[in-house]
Design an enzyme around this catalytic site. Structure first.
Site, PDB file in Angstrom:
ATOM      1  N   GLU A   1      46.763  36.815  33.043  1.00 33.86           N
ATOM      2  CA  GLU A   1      46.131  35.832  33.695  1.00 33.86           C
ATOM      3  C   GLU A   1      44.916  36.236  34.249  1.00 33.86           C
ATOM      4  O   GLU A   1      44.982  37.604  34.798  1.00 33.86           O
ATOM      5  CB  GLU A   1      46.856  35.386  34.874  1.00 33.86           C
ATOM      6  CG  GLU A   1      48.428  34.635  34.381  1.00 33.86           C
ATOM      7  CD  GLU A   1      49.503  34.884  35.306  1.00 33.86           C
ATOM      8  OE1 GLU A   1      49.171  35.161  36.404  1.00 33.86           O
ATOM      9  OE2 GLU A   1      50.589  34.531  34.774  1.00 33.86           O
TER      10      GLU A   1
ATOM     11  N   LYS B   1      42.686  37.299  37.377  1.00 37.12           N
ATOM     12  CA  LYS B   1      42.839  37.409  38.730  1.00 37.12           C
ATOM     13  C   LYS B   1      42.005  36.964  39.629  1.00 37.12           C
ATOM     14  O   LYS B   1      40.836  37.314  39.800  1.00 37.12           O
ATOM     15  CB  LYS B   1      42.962  38.910  38.927  1.00 37.12           C
ATOM     16  CG  LYS B   1      43.567  39.345  40.679  1.00 37.12           C
ATOM     17  CD  LYS B   1      43.500  41.000  40.604  1.00 37.12           C
ATOM     18  CE  LYS B   1      43.919  41.097  41.869  1.00 37.12           C
ATOM     19  NZ  LYS B   1      43.616  40.794  43.094  1.00 37.12           N
TER      20      LYS B   1
ATOM     21  N   TYR C   1      51.328  31.103  39.900  1.00 36.19           N
ATOM     22  CA  TYR C   1      51.447  32.078  38.991  1.00 36.19           C
ATOM     23  C   TYR C   1      52.777  33.028  39.118  1.00 36.19           C
ATOM     24  O   TYR C   1      52.737  33.956  38.205  1.00 36.19           O
ATOM     25  CB  TYR C   1      50.171  32.951  38.936  1.00 36.19           C
ATOM     26  CG  TYR C   1      49.784  33.464  40.360  1.00 36.19           C
ATOM     27  CD1 TYR C   1      50.712  34.216  41.006  1.00 36.19           C
ATOM     28  CD2 TYR C   1      48.340  33.046  40.785  1.00 36.19           C
ATOM     29  CE1 TYR C   1      50.147  34.720  42.226  1.00 36.19           C
ATOM     30  CE2 TYR C   1      48.080  33.678  41.742  1.00 36.19           C
ATOM     31  CZ  TYR C   1      48.683  34.413  42.782  1.00 36.19           C
ATOM     32  OH  TYR C   1      48.508  34.797  43.933  1.00 36.19           O
TER      33      TYR C   1
ATOM     34  N   LYS D   1      41.165  45.844  37.401  1.00 33.40           N
ATOM     35  CA  LYS D   1      39.844  45.216  37.623  1.00 33.40           C
ATOM     36  C   LYS D   1      38.747  45.215  36.843  1.00 33.40           C
ATOM     37  O   LYS D   1      38.573  46.142  36.101  1.00 33.40           O
ATOM     38  CB  LYS D   1      39.660  45.814  38.878  1.00 33.40           C
ATOM     39  CG  LYS D   1      40.867  45.554  39.933  1.00 33.40           C
ATOM     40  CD  LYS D   1      40.331  44.576  40.978  1.00 33.40           C
ATOM     41  CE  LYS D   1      41.194  44.353  42.090  1.00 33.40           C
ATOM     42  NZ  LYS D   1      40.543  44.786  43.222  1.00 33.40           N
TER      43      LYS D   1
ATOM     44  N   CYS E   1       3.061  33.024  61.347  1.00 34.09           N
ATOM     45  CA  CYS E   1       2.112  32.248  62.362  1.00 34.09           C
ATOM     46  C   CYS E   1       1.119  33.459  62.745  1.00 34.09           C
ATOM     47  O   CYS E   1       0.295  33.342  63.657  1.00 34.09           O
ATOM     48  CB  CYS E   1       2.740  31.665  63.297  1.00 34.09           C
ATOM     49  SG  CYS E   1       3.775  32.609  64.386  1.00 34.09           S
TER      50      CYS E   1
ATOM     51  N   CYS F   1      10.040  36.495  65.815  1.00 32.56           N
ATOM     52  CA  CYS F   1       8.487  35.742  66.157  1.00 32.56           C
ATOM     53  C   CYS F   1       8.689  35.454  67.424  1.00 32.56           C
ATOM     54  O   CYS F   1       9.644  34.658  68.003  1.00 32.56           O
ATOM     55  CB  CYS F   1       8.369  34.848  65.165  1.00 32.56           C
ATOM     56  SG  CYS F   1       6.893  33.951  65.601  1.00 32.56           S
TER      57      CYS F   1
HETATM   58  S1  IVH Z   1      50.990  38.113  40.938  1.00 38.09           S
HETATM   59  C1  IVH Z   1      54.396  40.603  42.595  1.00 38.09           C
HETATM   60  N1  IVH Z   1      48.970  36.855  39.658  1.00 38.09           N
HETATM   61  O1  IVH Z   1      46.256  39.321  43.654  1.00 38.09           O
HETATM   62  C2  IVH Z   1      53.132  40.169  42.007  1.00 38.09           C
HETATM   63  N2  IVH Z   1      48.767  37.559  41.776  1.00 38.09           N
HETATM   64  O2  IVH Z   1      46.620  42.172  44.414  1.00 38.09           O
HETATM   65  C3  IVH Z   1      52.302  39.254  42.865  1.00 38.09           C
HETATM   66  N3  IVH Z   1      46.235  37.432  42.410  1.00 38.09           N
HETATM   67  O3  IVH Z   1      48.275  38.893  46.398  1.00 38.09           O
HETATM   68  C4  IVH Z   1      50.994  38.683  42.464  1.00 38.09           C
HETATM   69  N4  IVH Z   1      45.684  36.171  40.731  1.00 38.09           N
HETATM   70  O4  IVH Z   1      46.446  37.252  45.954  1.00 38.09           O
HETATM   71  C5  IVH Z   1      49.331  37.318  40.625  1.00 38.09           C
HETATM   72  N5  IVH Z   1      47.569  35.634  38.322  1.00 38.09           N
HETATM   73  C6  IVH Z   1      48.141  36.128  39.463  1.00 38.09           C
HETATM   74  C7  IVH Z   1      46.862  36.551  40.500  1.00 38.09           C
HETATM   75  C8  IVH Z   1      47.397  37.172  41.379  1.00 38.09           C
HETATM   76  C9  IVH Z   1      45.162  36.837  41.883  1.00 38.09           C
HETATM   77  C10 IVH Z   1      46.146  37.918  43.729  1.00 38.09           C
HETATM   78  C11 IVH Z   1      47.214  37.553  44.801  1.00 38.09           C
HETATM   79  C12 IVH Z   1      48.083  38.869  45.146  1.00 38.09           C
HETATM   80  C13 IVH Z   1      47.143  39.789  44.719  1.00 38.09           C
HETATM   81  C14 IVH Z   1      47.749  41.103  44.331  1.00 38.09           C
END
Ligand code: IVH
Length: 689
Positions: A125, A127, A236, A324, A421, A436
């Site tokens: 998914e 992020k 999610y 990332k 100015c 200014c």
């Molecule tokens: S799962 C135990 N799924 O990333 C796993 N987190 O660094 C719980 N985040 O706190 C998180 N998209 O704010 C999950 N598809 C996704 C996500 C996601 C963004 C963020 C979320 C989490 C952080 C973890």
């Protein structure tokens, strides 16, 4: 930061302990900045680097792991103002991978842990960069919602979440007795820009990025504010559940969709590591054109039985990883540094760039923040610079590629004249912003200053609203404040304008005429000099009494070290910083011209001298002679004047009091001859308090 630190292999135990203590402190600070204040001070990449360094040192020196170690903590503790909610199952975080090798390592570890050789099936998914929340449903009804907070306990934002369309109040179809559903609240890039625009227009807080805007919008004690903000949610993950609702994560996502939640439509089930890796690249290509900011791809092992077996280590599950994206960087040529003048007179440097594609977005400008930043990074026109868009919408200059610096280039000199100015631009000691001083005449500030000039606590001119000021300005009728008093000459023309008539035009002329006489304190306030609000304007008016005296003293105070300058700074309640602003204002000749032009249109009423009525020296003529020990001469003079006395230099029959300091000479003798009352410095202090 970490780049300049010694490799972990070479750390001694005591060095490691010291660094862990520092890292705990530093990470806690950034956690609070990010989670509690929605105002991060470093990029995510820099933050991740701190955490990785901390984890690596702990891995080598496990005995040194601190009770307050950042690896045992997630995010910041909840802010006050909201009730606390304890999550039934903690809300954890994710470990990060930064390249394909680290992702492969994660897969290998998981397989080794499970004793498997067959490929892993993942759900991937995007992020999203938002804030995670937990929604509790009882028998299908939404009953509670909380932010992540410190992972164990978050803030009760139930009512805020109820305002969101994407949070179903009632789940469609069957539902367990209790289930915690987790997801990410976010704001799209377009919604973020629109929100910031209207915030800026309203003079309200402008958010640094969509993530902060989403967090700031959700965490509002007044839920009506949240209701007006465009927030979205993708579900999610799962917390506690009274009974299982799915056997795999993919099935769980299907279940969520059927219950009325939005699930990110880019989510995919991928049958092996190679497909997973390819998917990362695919999303990377789409990243810039997505409606929302993402900073990576989250991979979750699909099978929930495997997830349970893998469990958790520290703050993160062994069955998931966030791969990332690198911060989006590019190099380009900085053509020039341009100075923008804001509506308050702040000079802001902007980099004009050879347009370049940074992660799919064409960038031609970048903020340079302020003159110190330019000096610190030694950024010069003609330089090749490294640009970064790290989640943030506004690109930044990370560094200069000095090897490519053209020959003969010179360090950038920040202008000390306003480019809009030509007035002096000054930077008060201790401040980062240069401003200014030509507020009344600077085209960048004029409209704002005119609006202030006619506002209620200033000239209070009925019928001259913000919009009218802007219109008349655009028409070329209002260059400076004195032009306000020439508007009645245009009465006939104004009457024919849209939205006006004879009556309203006449009323405007009358309102203007009625304000041709104005008390000195309002006049001073109306000038909009920085730091001279209503209170300071009153102090000045009372101290100087008349416009003519004020002008004369201010012009003399321009001289550094002059008695007038010292006297100004020692007026009780004024102080040196405010004195500086006044001196800067009068230091600009065109401001003085504008003042004179204005005064010609007006009758400026004298102010009542402060405390004149009940002060023991009101109306008295005082002379100071000899060396004063507990105050300077200008200070003594200012104090006497503020209590309604007149201070002169020579003793005559008209003198009421002579204050005699050490080594006093002829004046003290003359006072005795004339029979004028004399007193010591101590007696004087007793008298005036
Ligand atoms: S799962 C135990 N799924 O990333 C796993 N987190 O660094 C719980 N985040 O706190 C998180 N998209 O704010 C999950 N598809 C996704 C996500 C996601 C963004 C963020 C979320 C989490 C952080 C973890």
């Amino acid at each position: 930061m970490t780049e300049s630190q010694p490799p972990i292999e070479s750390l001694t135990e005591s060095e490691a302990a010291a660094e862990l203590a520092l890292l705990a402190q530093e990470i806690a600070h950034h956690d609070a900045a990010y989670h509690a204040h929605d105002a991060p001070e470093i990029t995510d990449a820099e933050y991740d680097a701190l955490r990785r360094r901390n984890a690596a040192i702990e891995a080598r020196f496990p005995a040194l792991i601190r009770p307050d170690s950042p690896s045992a903590r997630i995010g910041g503790a909840p802010e006050s103002g909201f009730a606390k909610i304890r999550h039934r199952v903690p809300m954890l975080s994710l470990d990060n991978a930064f390249d394909a090798a680290e992702f492969a390592e994660f897969c290998t570890r998981a397989k080794r842990f499970l004793g498997r050789t067959e490929p892993l099936v993942f759900v991937a998914e995007p992020k999203i960069d938002g804030l995670s929340i937990s929604l509790t449903y009882e028998h299908g009804r939404f009953v509670r919602g909380a932010t992540r907070g410190d992972g164990a306990e978050g803030e009760d934002v139930t009512d805020n979440l109820r305002t969101m369309k994407s949070v179903p109040d009632q789940l469609h179809g069957d539902a367990p007795a209790l289930i915690e559903i987790r997801g990410e609240v976010f704001m799209t890039k377009a919604d973020f820009l629109t929100l910031n625009q209207s915030q800026a227009e309203a003079g309200a807080k402008v958010f640094a990025n969509p993530r902060n805007a989403a967090a700031g919008s959700l965490r509002q004690l007044d839920v009506r504010i949240t209701a007006g903000r465009p927030l979205s949610l993708f579900a999610y993950a799962q917390g506690d559940s009274s009974e299982p609702v799915a056997a795999s994560h993919w099935e769980y996502l299907e279940w969520l969709k059927a219950r009325g939640f939005e699930v990110n439509p880019l989510s995919r089930r991928l049958g092996n590591e190679a497909d997973a890796e390819a998917f990362h690249q695919e999303i990377g290509l789409q990243r810039a054109s997505l409606a929302y900011d993402i900073d990576g791809v989250v991979y979750k092992i699909d099978d929930l039985t495997l997830q349970r077996r893998l469990g958790f280590v520290g703050r993160a599950p062994r069955w998931a990883i966030a791969w990332k994206f690198p911060a989006e960087q590019a190099t380009t040529i900085l053509r020039d540094i341009r100075i923008q003048v804001g509506r308050t007179g702040a000079l802001t440097p902007v980099a004009e760039l050879e347009p370049v594609n940074v992660g799919g977005v064409l960038v031609a400008r970048a903020t340079l923040h302020n003159e110190d930043e330019i000096a610190r990074k030694d950024i010069r026109a003609g330089d090749t610079v490294v640009l970064q868009r790290a989640g943030d919408v506004i690109p930044q200059i990370v560094s200069v590629v000095t090897e490519r610096r053209p020959e003969g280039s010179e360090p950038y000199r920040f202008p000390d004249l306003c480019p809009a100015c030509g007035s002096h631009a000054v930077r008060p000691p201790g401040e980062v912003v240069r401003r200014c001083t030509g507020g009344l005449i600077c085209p960048a500030q004029r409209v704002e200053r005119l609006i202030h000039f006619v506002s209620r606590p200033a000239f209070d001119i009925d019928g001259l609203g913000d919009k009218t000021i802007q219109e008349f300005y655009d028409e070329g009728w209002l260059h400076g404040p004195a032009d306000v008093f020439r508007l009645p000459e245009r009465e006939a023309e104004i009457a024919t304008r849209e939205g006006w008539g004879k009556l309203s035009a006449r009323n405007l002329s009358r309102a203007i005429a009625a304000r041709r006489t104005i008390p000195l304190e309002r006049f001073i306030f109306a000038l909009g000099i920085r730091r001279i609000g209503a209170t300071n304007a009153r102090l000045l008016a009372r101290h100087y009494g008349s416009y003519a005296n004020w002008l004369e003293q201010m012009l003399a105070a321009r001289q550094i070290g002059s008695n007038e300058r010292l006297a100004l700074g020692s007026i009780i309640g004024i102080g040196p910083a405010i004195a500086e602003e006044l001196v800067d204002f009068f230091g600009e000749p065109r401001n003085v011209e504008t003042l004179k032009e204005l005064a010609a249109e007006l009758t400026i009423e004298d102010a009542q001298q402060a405390n004149a009525a009940d002060s023991p020296i009101a109306g008295k003529t005082v002379v100071f002679t000899g060396t004063l020990e507990t105050m300077t001469r200008p200070e003594a003079k200012a104090r006497a004047e503020s209590l309604g006395a007149k201070v002169t230099d020579s003793v005559s029959k008209k003198t009421d009091i002579v204050v005699v300091g050490a080594d006093a000479g002829s004046k003290a003798r003359k006072a005795a001859e004339l029979g004028v009352r004399t007193m010591t410095e101590a007696e004087w202090r007793e008298l005036v308090g």
